[in-house]
Write an enzyme that holds these catalytic residues in place. Structure first.
Site, PDB file in Angstrom:
ATOM      1  N   ASP A   1      -9.005   3.433  -2.222  1.00  0.00           N
ATOM      2  CA  ASP A   1     -10.007   3.875  -1.261  1.00  0.00           C
ATOM      3  C   ASP A   1     -11.292   4.355  -1.922  1.00  0.00           C
ATOM      4  O   ASP A   1     -11.490   5.554  -2.138  1.00  0.00           O
ATOM      5  CB  ASP A   1      -9.417   4.980  -0.377  1.00  0.00           C
ATOM      6  CG  ASP A   1      -8.252   4.449   0.451  1.00  0.00           C
ATOM      7  OD1 ASP A   1      -8.078   3.208   0.502  1.00  0.00           O
ATOM      8  OD2 ASP A   1      -7.507   5.263   1.018  1.00  0.00           O
TER       9      ASP A   1
ATOM     10  N   GLU B   1       2.475   4.852  -4.170  1.00  0.00           N
ATOM     11  CA  GLU B   1       2.426   5.743  -5.368  1.00  0.00           C
ATOM     12  C   GLU B   1       3.748   6.461  -5.613  1.00  0.00           C
ATOM     13  O   GLU B   1       4.032   6.717  -6.786  1.00  0.00           O
ATOM     14  CB  GLU B   1       1.290   6.759  -5.207  1.00  0.00           C
ATOM     15  CG  GLU B   1      -0.097   6.149  -5.237  1.00  0.00           C
ATOM     16  CD  GLU B   1      -0.427   5.255  -4.042  1.00  0.00           C
ATOM     17  OE1 GLU B   1       0.068   5.545  -2.941  1.00  0.00           O
ATOM     18  OE2 GLU B   1      -1.146   4.286  -4.230  1.00  0.00           O
TER      19      GLU B   1
ATOM     20  N   ASP C   1       0.850  -1.198   0.000  1.00  0.00           N
ATOM     21  CA  ASP C   1       0.000   0.000   0.000  1.00  0.00           C
ATOM     22  C   ASP C   1       0.888   1.251   0.000  1.00  0.00           C
ATOM     23  O   ASP C   1       2.103   1.154   0.177  1.00  0.00           O
ATOM     24  CB  ASP C   1      -0.902  -0.044   1.247  1.00  0.00           C
ATOM     25  CG  ASP C   1      -1.978   1.025   1.209  1.00  0.00           C
ATOM     26  OD1 ASP C   1      -2.331   1.470   0.113  1.00  0.00           O
ATOM     27  OD2 ASP C   1      -2.458   1.419   2.295  1.00  0.00           O
TER      28      ASP C   1
HETATM   29  C1  GLC Z   1      -4.884   3.358   2.765  1.00  0.00           C
HETATM   30  C2  GLC Z   1      -5.323   2.081   2.058  1.00  0.00           C
HETATM   31  C3  GLC Z   1      -6.367   1.380   2.900  1.00  0.00           C
HETATM   32  C4  GLC Z   1      -5.803   1.104   4.285  1.00  0.00           C
HETATM   33  C5  GLC Z   1      -5.328   2.393   4.927  1.00  0.00           C
HETATM   34  C6  GLC Z   1      -4.619   2.147   6.246  1.00  0.00           C
HETATM   35  O1  GLC Z   1      -5.901   4.270   2.825  1.00  0.00           O
HETATM   36  O2  GLC Z   1      -5.790   2.336   0.771  1.00  0.00           O
HETATM   37  O3  GLC Z   1      -6.790   0.200   2.279  1.00  0.00           O
HETATM   38  O4  GLC Z   1      -6.771   0.491   5.075  1.00  0.00           O
HETATM   39  O5  GLC Z   1      -4.416   3.052   4.060  1.00  0.00           O
HETATM   40  O6  GLC Z   1      -3.517   1.350   6.077  1.00  0.00           O
END
Ligand code: GLC
Length: 682
Positions: free
Chosen positions: A473, A403, A400
């Site tokens: 998200d 980017e 995650d």
């Molecule tokens: C980002 C991710 C999400 C995750 C959050 C906390 O927003 O896209 O899926 O739950 O971070 O890690």
């Protein structure tokens, strides 16, 4: 002396010259032509070339260069503009000049801004602008990955620049998490071609927003260089495209099972999910651990106050066939004494600016960004991942914030990365950062002879061989349920097979009806995870009431019944580039009625999904393409080529199977473990 167009012939193409200008047409194979003034660098973007002989003729005539190859006739005119016909009919044309570019500055705009309106911010002044003719209003432009948009993305403008923006995405969001510079164009009813822009720099796809006459790809740093996929069908074009960028990862069969997740689960809640899934007969293959499991959000650490013993928990869950997947962010907390930080510092393994390690703000606070482009740092991070996965018996890693995300403004363009010999700047590396992270994580599985279980949020066009993906998200909104179908279908057309969205929506409050409809609409979505943000309403299968639980169970069971079929599709995607989950025009390319059908999906060639995606609806219009179709639930037969109003109570969704299909299925399977998979039903 009068300047004339002339050309030099090479083994696989021609270079056309006019004065000082030149354009090369290089055949990679008979379905793929590369057109360039100068090639983009391929140091960091890896493409797979299957070169094949192409029988072509080239000659000069009336001040133009002509070329024929199979059904295609190409003319390069005195402005070096390309015109391609196929069997004598117009097929692909560059548009000459930049004349119709409109970037107006309206004097009144300052006033509008005071009320909060924003400017249609755009990239202008391109070094490269590739203009392509739109033949008429019916030309359709598909592709560009995870945009929160309908299938046909014509008339909008998108920017390839991986972006973490958790506000409510819609069609006008120019950049989301992924940058996939690929368009599949349909025109004149049955004609299709594909176009890929192979640069990792920021670029813009203006899909007719400023002109009805053409669309363009613009870039400040990328070269005039594109790949053109020629062919008779979306199938042929997609196969050739996915071959060039790399076919999707052949992840595990288990990965196609059900994933339950939420940002904030603690050990008690995880045990509850396990117990309730068992008690209620809910199939389940994975539980995800979000950032909460880490010690102060330090990657590759586990907080003992949050979890008593992750290894023991993992082993315990595995007894019930449930795997644990942990989230992994790239940014490393800048803290001396934290072993990962100290080791990467020693190695010079962080991105730099002006000779110093570059620092920004992410979950752990002041953080640095690993330089995944540097072979030593990448090998070290693979080793650390391997050890982490082994130590805690993890079954997968969820990448995650890659980017890469940064809370204190974007990384400057001149942040430096290095492959050990050459320096690359952030403006070139940005869109590839997630891919290099995924390569590193996938290697940790491969080195252990395991098929990678990796998920990513950000990606570039060439990332799918290393990881599966989800689309970031979203929110618990009916609009986001609706858009999940074209999003996942488009990702699949772009070669990302195991892709999905957060079922129930990540942000905001899910309702009972929304969660049910979301599950029904995404029941065959290759990546299949219910995930939500902390501080939102819980949306687990049993979070609402008896009825929700009953319907949820029915559809989880349906999903597991179809797993052999889905797994077969995954193999097809990996081996031949056939999307698992696709728009109807992929299979029925001449049918005008399906070109913009956003709420029906072909799951492989034999199963059509037509769910309800709007609040309160208890029936829907279903269009069935040619052939006979059987309602999977009632056995009723329908003749295709027409629309039907089909009743769909809250507990029903539309699943139609092409008559004559033999479906391989499971029955009563709750986990993807060998011992549970002894019988296949046909
Ligand atoms: C980002 C991710 C999400 C995750 C959050 C906390 O927003 O896209 O899926 O739950 O971070 O890690």
């Amino acid at each position: 002396m009068e300047c004339k167009v002339h050309f030099c012939r090479m083994e696989n193409g021609v270079t056309v010259h006019y004065g000082k200008k030149e354009r090369t047409l290089e055949w990679i194979h008979e379905g793929l032509l590369r057109v360039y003034e100068k090639k983009n660098s391929e140091n960091l973007v890896h493409l797979n070339y299957r070169r094949g002989p192409v029988d072509f003729r080239a000659w000069e005539e009336n001040g133009q260069v002509m070329m024929t190859a199979g059904a295609y006739a190409i003319v390069v005119d005195e402005n070096l503009v390309l015109h391609i016909t196929k069997d004598g009919r117009e097929y692909f044309e560059e548009y000459e000049g930049r004349d119709t570019m409109i970037y107006e500055t309206d004097k009144e705009f300052d006033l509008a801004k005071l009320e909060g309106h924003t400017t249609a911010e755009s990239l202008a002044d391109f070094k490269t602008q590739i203009n392509v003719c739109l033949f008429d209003d019916r030309d359709r432009l598909y592709g560009l990955g995870d945009k929160a948009a309908h299938l046909n993305r014509r008339d909008y403008e998108y920017i390839s620049w991986n972006t973490d923006d958790p506000t409510e995405h819609n069609e006008t969001y120019k950049s989301l998490y992924k940058s996939i510079n690929y368009l599949l164009v349909n025109h004149h009813g049955t004609e299709y071609y594909g176009m890929f822009y192979p640069s990792s720099y920021k670029c813009v796809f203006n899909l007719g927003r400023y002109s009805k006459k053409f669309f363009y790809i613009g870039s400040k740093q990328g070269e005039y260089d594109y790949f053109l996929f020629l062919g008779d069908s979306p199938k042929e074009i997609t196969a050739n495209y996915t071959e060039l960028v790399g076919r999707p990862l052949f992840t595990t069969r288990k990965m196609l099972g059900y994933h339950q997740s939420r940002w904030s689960y603690d050990e008690k809640e995880m045990q509850e999910i396990r117990a309730k899934s068992k008690e209620y007969g809910l199939p389940l293959d994975y539980i995800h651990l979000d950032i909460d499991y880490m010690d102060h959000y330090k990657v590759y650490t586990v907080s003992d106050s949050y979890l008593s013993d992750l290894r023991a928990l993992s082993e315990n869950f595995a007894e019930d066939g449930i795997g644990l997947i942990t989230i992994m962010d790239p940014a490393v907390k800048a803290e001396e004494g934290y072993p990962l930080y100290d080791e990467l510092t020693k190695q010079g393994g962080f991105a730099k600016k002006d000779g110093e390690d570059y620092i920004n703000l992410v979950w752990p606070g002041e953080s640095k960004y690993p330089d995944y482009f540097k072979p030593d740092a990448a090998a070290y991070l693979t080793k650390v991942t391997k050890e982490f996965v082994k130590k805690y018996r993890l079954e997968g890693i969820w990448c995650d914030m890659n980017e890469p995300a940064s809370f204190r403004g974007p990384l400057p363009d001149d942040v430096e990365f290095s492959d050990g010999t050459n320096t690359y700047y952030h403006d070139e590396v940005h869109n590839l950062y997630a891919e290099y992270m995924a390569r590193c994580v996938a290697a940790a599985f491969e080195e252990e002879n395991r098929r990678p279980t990796v998920i990513t949020r950000a990606a570039f066009a060439t990332t799918s061989p290393f990881t599966t993906s989800w689309n970031g998200d979203n929110q618990s909104l009916w609009e986001h349920l609706g858009v999940s179908l074209p999003q996942v279908m488009t990702m699949n057309l772009c070669g990302f097979a195991v892709n999905g969205v957060d079922i129930g929506g990540f942000g905001n409050e899910a309702t009972k009806e929304l969660v049910i409809r979301w599950l029904e609409a995404n029941v065959f979505s290759p990546f299949f995870r219910n995930h939500s943000a902390k501080n939102t309403r819980y949306q687990e299968p049993y979070a609402f009431d008896e009825e929700t639980l009953r319907i949820y169970r029915k559809f989880l069971q349906l999903r597991y019944d179809f797993l052999p079929y889905l797994y077969d599709l995954l193999r097809g995607a990996n081996a031949e580039g056939v999307p698992m989950y696709r728009p109807l025009f992929y299979d029925y390319p001449a049918d005008e009625r399906v070109k913009e059908l956003n709420d029906e999906v072909m799951v492989g060639s034999y199963v059509l999904l037509a769910p309800v995606v709007r609040q309160g609806e208890r029936s829907r219009l279903v269009y069935l393409p040619e052939g006979s179709w059987i309602d999977y639930f009632t056995g009723k037969e329908y003749q295709g080529g027409q629309e039907y109003i089909v009743p769909m109570s809250l507990a029903e969704t539309g699943v139609f199977v092409k008559a004559g299909t033999m479906l391989p299925m499971f029955r009563n399977v709750c986990h993807i473990r060998k011992q549970d998979l002894t019988t296949l039903h046909l």
